[in-house]
Motif scaffolding. Structure first.
Motif: not given
Length: 262
Positions: A66-67, A87-91, A113-114
């Motif tokens: 996620k990060s 990727n649908e998870w990483i933020e 993603l940010s």
């Protein structure tokens, strides 16, 4: 007591040598791939030794990371290719300040993603970033040729003290507000009105294709409209040209017959 404090200080120094990951899965990935001395933590020195090829494809589309804000310690990386895709998870990712270039599809199709950019002269291309949720430009960040619009983020933030860029509402301008360099992708207000005093629009092809409204109002201070400005656009129905516009770039729009100009 003195011995106790000395031990605490030594422990702090020892801890500071290593990267403390916020995401356990990201830590597991990095330790398993990059740590070869039997230690269970990745040191900052080891991270700084890693290069472009080491991190290519590091975060797979199936990864649940996620990060990766600790990526900022990977200061040996100069160019990113196929870094994070689909990727649908990483933020959240913080790019290292030493990064010089993001190749086409280097970071793409990651809807949550940010990214945080710290590089002072980062070269990017039209599809270096695709579907970025938010882009934070740090205190030293600058995009080569001021092509911020190529990031295509849904939202932008500029850190206080950045000497190159400033925000006006949701739009990104050069620091003196003379040049509009990015608008948020999917900007949905019916009318797009620029800040008074703007003299230039960033000269990228299809600059306004991220705008989904119907009307664009160009201030009197703008003299040149770049080529391919609205090429391929589907929603804009009307452009109000300021009195100062003297030159229209080639192929500004590929459907002029359907566009009302004033």
């Amino acid at each position: 007591m003195i011995l106790f404090h000395r031990r605490l200080m030594m422990q702090w120094i020892e801890d500071d040598r290593y990267i403390h990951f916020a995401d356990p899965e990201m830590e597991r990935l990095c330790v398993s791939k990059f740590v070869t001395d039997g230690h269970r933590m990745l040191s900052k020195n080891r991270a700084a030794e890693l290069t472009d090829s080491d991190v290519s494809g590091l975060i797979k589309s199936s990864s649940t990371v996620k990060s990766f804000d600790e990526f900022k310690y990977f200061t040996g990386v100069r160019s990113l290719s196929d870094f994070i895709n689909k990727n649908e998870w990483i933020e959240s990712v913080t790019l290292p300040r030493t990064l010089k270039k993001v190749e086409t599809y280097g970071i793409s199709f990651n809807n949550r993603l940010s990214i945080r950019i710290e590089s002072e002269d980062l070269t990017i291309y039209r599809s270096s970033f695709v579907y970025v949720n938010r882009c934070d430009l740090g205190a030293h960040a600058r995009i080569a040729n001021d092509s911020v619009y190529l990031i295509g983020a849904r939202q932008y933030r500029i850190e206080n003290g950045n000497p190159y860029y400033a925000m006006d509402g949701e739009f990104v301008y050069t620091k003196d507000f003379s040049t509009l360099v990015a608008i948020p992708s999917g900007y949905a207000e019916r009318k797009m009105i620029f800040r008074k005093g703007t003299t230039k629009l960033s000269p990228g092809p299809a600059f306004f294709n991220v705008f989904v409204g119907e009307e664009i109002i160009v201030p009197d201070t703008v003299k040149i409209l770049p080529g391919y400005l609205l090429y391929g656009h589907e929603t804009v129905k009307r452009i109000v040209f300021g009195s100062g516009v003297e030159n229209y770039g080639v192929y500004m729009c590929n459907r002029r017959s359907a566009l009302e100009t004033t």
